[in-house]
Design a protein around this motif. Structure first.
Motif, short mmCIF file in Angstrom:
data_model
loop_
_atom_site.label_atom_id
_atom_site.label_comp_id
_atom_site.label_asym_id
_atom_site.label_seq_id
_atom_site.Cartn_x
_atom_site.Cartn_y
_atom_site.Cartn_z
N LYS A 238 -3.23 0.99 -4.06
CA LYS A 238 -2.32 1.82 -4.42
C LYS A 238 -2.94 3.41 -4.53
CE LYS A 238 -0.96 0.51 -8.70
NZ LYS A 238 -1.13 -0.04 -10.19
N HIS A 239 -1.97 4.24 -4.30
CA HIS A 239 -2.17 5.84 -4.46
C HIS A 239 -2.58 6.33 -3.10
CE1 HIS A 239 -1.77 5.53 -8.71
NE2 HIS A 239 -2.95 4.56 -8.82
N PRO B 10 2.95 4.12 -6.78
CA PRO B 10 2.61 2.85 -7.20
C PRO B 10 3.81 1.85 -7.96
CG PRO B 10 2.02 4.63 -8.73
CD PRO B 10 2.70 5.19 -7.52
N ILE C 147 5.01 -1.07 -5.78
CA ILE C 147 3.93 -1.94 -5.76
C ILE C 147 3.49 -2.73 -7.01
CG2 ILE C 147 1.20 -2.10 -5.32
CD1 ILE C 147 1.31 0.42 -3.81
N ASP C 148 3.95 -1.87 -8.07
CA ASP C 148 3.62 -2.76 -9.41
C ASP C 148 5.01 -3.70 -9.68
OD1 ASP C 148 1.38 -1.68 -10.22
OD2 ASP C 148 2.34 0.10 -11.11
N CYS D 174 -2.63 -5.17 -3.69
CA CYS D 174 -1.94 -4.07 -4.51
C CYS D 174 -3.00 -2.90 -4.03
CB CYS D 174 -1.98 -4.00 -5.98
SG CYS D 174 -0.88 -5.64 -6.24
N HIS E 138 0.98 -1.04 -0.02
CA HIS E 138 -0.13 0.11 0.08
C HIS E 138 0.97 1.39 0.10
CE1 HIS E 138 0.25 1.40 4.35
NE2 HIS E 138 0.91 0.34 4.32
#
Length: 340
Positions: free
Chosen positions: A120-121, A28, A31-32, A118, A24
């Motif tokens: 994200k942001h 991103p 995470i990716d 995932c 988290h």
């Protein structure tokens, strides 16, 4: 257990997969990077059709994810479930949601399942009990945006990891034009490197050719011309900007110049005028300290303050508060005032 992206990737490359990953944060890229590695490497290609599921937060409920995670792999040793856009799972937006079922799974996960969230942001709300459980029973990554002054080091390390190098001017161009958007930075660097099979030093010419940032007419070159008092060069750059206002808007250039002179002012008030001291005072990478030192020598405290006032007035004029003139003329007048 909370881990860094580097620690997680090192474990994965050694074949050590945990039952649950919760990734988290506002950045991103990391995470990716981790989820893509797991997606590509945790299973052989022949196993992916049966034992790999890609789910999306807006399409599933948390109880469905947990139920799928409890199942066994088909004709294999492991199954992989990746929940993309997990921030859209409705359960995480509910302040009073009961995470008991999910917590029970975290405490006793299916050992043959690799479950990846995932998210994200944005970050998880650390006040919630579920976050404490994730910290204790999963591999937890908080993916934060890197600071602007760390971007040059990140670029150099990224390029080096690919077996290449990058010169100072190219590094400046990427840093100033792209900033700390790691996803875009990595994509733009890859656009350059894909053209070379042997080690290469990325220079400003390659950046212009493959990324599209002009090595001679850009905001960094304008800054350099102002520092050196090169009025002819500065005006040529302004004219180039005027010919392509979509990619060189005055509002962005004004903001850049304001940030630059604000940092010069900080340097004037810093007792430590060494390159490291200047970098610390201005909040920039030591790589750029010489440019700020040169500016502080050319523009004394009073002139620096005066230049900040000129930039403020130009901003008001651009917005039509005090006057309404064309972008090119506005920038020419501003640059003249900054240099004289």
């Amino acid at each position: 257990m909370a881990k860094s992206a580097e620690q997680i990737l090192a474990d994965l490359k050694n074949g050590n997969y945990a039952p649950v990953y919760f990734l988290h944060g506002e950045e991103p890229y990391f995470i990716d990077l981790i989820s893509d590695f797991i997606e590509k490497n945790a299973l052989d290609e022949s196993e992916k059709g049966f034992n790999q599921q890609l789910l999306y937060g807006k399409d599933v409920r948390l109880d469905q994810v947990v139920s799928a995670s409890r199942s066994f792999p088909m004709m294999g040793q492991r199954q992989v479930i990746i929940v993309k856009e997990a921030q859209n799972l409705g359960e995480f937006t509910q302040s009073d949601f009961d995470f008991s079922m999910f917590e029970n799974y975290l405490k006793s996960p299916q050992p043959s399942t690799v479950l990846v969230f995932c998210y994200k942001h944005k970050k998880l709300d650390k006040r919630k009990k579920i976050v404490k459980t994730l910290e204790q029973f999963s591999v937890l990554l908080e993916s934060n945006k890197i600071y602007e002054n760390k971007v040059p080091d990140w670029i150099q390390n990224y390029v080096k990891s690919k077996g290449h190098s990058i010169n100072r001017q190219a590094l400046l161009l990427l840093t100033e034009y792209i900033g700390n958007n790691l996803e875009r930075l990595s994509n733009e660097i890859d656009k350059v490197l894909v053209n070379f099979s042997d080690p290469v030093e990325i220079n400003e010419g390659l950046i212009q050719e493959y990324v599209g940032i002009n090595k001679d007419f850009n905001i960094f070159e304008l800054q350099s011309a102002i520092i050196k008092g090169d009025a002819l060069r500065a005006n040529r750059i302004i004219n180039y900007f005027a010919s392509d206002p979509k990619n060189h808007p005055a509002v962005v250039n004004i903001a850049f110049l304001h940030a630059f002179f604000a940092k010069v002012l900080l340097i004037h008030h810093s007792p430590d005028k060494s390159e490291r001291g200047v970098a610390s005072a201005a909040g920039v990478n030591p790589f750029f300290a010489k440019d700020y030192l040169a500016a502080s020598r050319r523009f004394n405290v009073n002139k620096t303050i005066q230049n900040l006032a000129h930039i403020f007035q130009a901003d008001l004029m651009f917005k039509g508060v005090t006057a309404n003139i064309g972008e090119a003329q506005l920038m020419k007048e501003l640059v003249y005032k900054l240099m004289h």
